[in-house]
Design a protein around this motif. Structure first.
Motif, short mmCIF file in Angstrom:
data_model
loop_
_atom_site.label_atom_id
_atom_site.label_comp_id
_atom_site.label_asym_id
_atom_site.label_seq_id
_atom_site.Cartn_x
_atom_site.Cartn_y
_atom_site.Cartn_z
N PRO A 151 -20.52 53.13 -49.68
CA PRO A 151 -21.79 53.90 -49.98
C PRO A 151 -22.16 53.61 -51.59
CG PRO A 151 -20.47 55.07 -48.25
CD PRO A 151 -19.60 54.50 -49.00
N LEU A 152 -23.48 53.32 -52.00
CA LEU A 152 -23.30 52.84 -53.74
C LEU A 152 -24.58 53.70 -53.38
CD1 LEU A 152 -22.31 49.10 -53.67
CD2 LEU A 152 -21.11 51.13 -54.56
N HIS A 153 -24.81 54.01 -54.98
CA HIS A 153 -26.50 54.49 -55.30
C HIS A 153 -27.15 53.42 -55.12
CE1 HIS A 153 -29.51 55.35 -58.32
NE2 HIS A 153 -28.94 56.88 -57.88
N PRO A 154 -28.49 53.87 -54.23
CA PRO A 154 -29.71 52.64 -54.61
C PRO A 154 -29.56 51.14 -55.71
CG PRO A 154 -30.37 54.64 -54.40
CD PRO A 154 -29.32 54.68 -53.96
N ALA A 155 -29.71 52.02 -56.81
CA ALA A 155 -29.07 51.11 -57.95
C ALA A 155 -28.92 50.78 -57.91
CB ALA A 155 -30.05 52.10 -59.59
N VAL A 156 -27.32 50.82 -58.01
CA VAL A 156 -26.19 49.68 -58.19
C VAL A 156 -25.98 48.95 -57.26
CG1 VAL A 156 -23.90 50.07 -58.38
CG2 VAL A 156 -25.11 51.63 -59.48
N ARG A 157 -26.72 49.08 -55.85
CA ARG A 157 -26.57 48.16 -54.73
C ARG A 157 -28.18 47.17 -55.25
NH1 ARG A 157 -29.19 47.37 -50.10
NH2 ARG A 157 -28.04 46.63 -48.77
#
Length: 346
Positions: A151-157
């Motif tokens: 699970p990643l922060h959407p900006a990092v993803r």
């Protein structure tokens, strides 16, 4: 005839494939995929081994026939994300984390999973874990719940999604593909431009963004066999247009401000004329009202300098590829496709 010349002539051409950032598209969300077939040799997805069949199940009416026709290419990150790609990606993430690029992100948001293999975990699990630990310490990643995704922060993803096809060009070409990133979401283009604009990732000039040009008709209601027949007749014109867009980004981003303004106006006019010809071909072929289909591009020429991991990754090539090399090693870009709500008028 020398042996080298003979090998070059008999080497198969790279397949120029539209690379979709996500590993699959959902039902009703692939309405633009058929239109992409006019511009590219097929559709490529980076699909982790554990979800290899999912693209076929999520949209069986389109994905399954495309796979059967050899037009849907499911590439494995367990194979394609090699040691060099893993090192380039972790180097990029380490630089951005150290520079505080993600410090101001809101942590109170929904996280989204990304496969461990896309992050380079299959090629070098230890290296990937170092980066994941930094992200977890900053509240930008969480522990895996299924053992195969993070699970990643959407900006990092989003950063990983847009930079991966740029870094994967060399291993993809070794597998026979020239990856051309495409998206139906403007945020993917903005994420790429934001990435290229970072001081630690020097580009030549500034990122170039070309607004949506209505280039053809949305083919959602058209039967797949009709689309493929039209593609056989007029695919060359559509592929030439897409190549001109890539040249647009590479050439204009390399100019200084004053020269760029005039060149932008000149090239923009020429592209508009070419787009009108594509619309004419579509209207003549189908003779029915279809919503228009928009095409844009964003990207920049990049600095192939020592210490620039994107530049190093795009400039690197295995010696045996030689003249086969088809993807542009001097720029990074993403196409934007979007169905419009009205007919193109011109």
């Amino acid at each position: 005839m020398t042996e080298a010349t003979s090998a070059t002539r008999t080497e198969p051409r790279l397949r120029d494939v539209a690379y979709h950032h996500e590993p699959y598209w959902g039902p009703g969300r692939g309405e633009w995929i058929k239109s992409l077939l006019l511009f590219f040799d097929g559709i490529a997805l980076l699909v982790p081994d554990y979800m290899y069949e999912r693209p076929l199940f999520t949209d069986p009416t389109l994905a399954q026939p495309l796979a059967e026709m050899g037009l849907l290419h499911r590439l494995s990150p367990e194979t394609l994300v090699d040691q060099a790609t893993a090192e380039a990606l972790t180097d990029l993430l380490d630089r951005l984390i150290s520079a505080g690029a993600f410090d101001d992100l809101d942590r109170d948001t929904a996280f989204a999973e990304l496969s461990h293999s896309r992050l380079g975990g299959t090629a070098d699990a230890g290296l990937t874990e170092i980066i994941l630990e930094q992200l977890r310490d900053r509240g930008l990643a969480r522990d895996s719940k299924d053992g195969v995704s993070i699970p990643l922060h959407p900006a990092v993803r989003a950063f990983v999604l847009v930079v991966l096809p740029q870094l994967l060009r060399t291993p993809a070409e070794a597998a026979g593909y020239a990856l051309q990133p495409v998206s139906a979401r403007a945020r993917h283009l903005q994420a790429l431009l934001d990435t290229l604009d970072m001081p630690t990732l020097p580009t030549v000039g500034h990122g170039i963004a070309l607004d949506l040009e209505q280039v053809t008709l949305d083919l959602t209601p058209v039967a797949l066999d009709e689309v493929l027949d039209f593609r056989r007749q007029h695919g060359a014109e559509h592929r030439a247009y897409i190549r001109d867009l890539r040249n647009f980004v590479r050439d204009l981003a390399s100019l200084d401000h004053n020269a760029r303004e005039q060149a932008f106006a000149d090239r923009r006019e020429a592209l508009a004329d070419a787009a009108e010809e594509l619309r004419r071909l579509a209207r003549k072929s189908w003779r029915r009202p279809l919503a228009s289909f928009g095409l844009g591009i964003a990207g920049s020429a990049i600095t192939l300098a020592s210490g620039n991991p994107i530049g190093a990754a795009l400039g690197a090539a295995s010696a045996f590829l030689g003249l086969r090399r088809q993807a542009d090693p001097g720029s990074a870009y993403t196409y934007l496709f979007r169905a419009q709500d009205r007919l193109a008028r011109s």
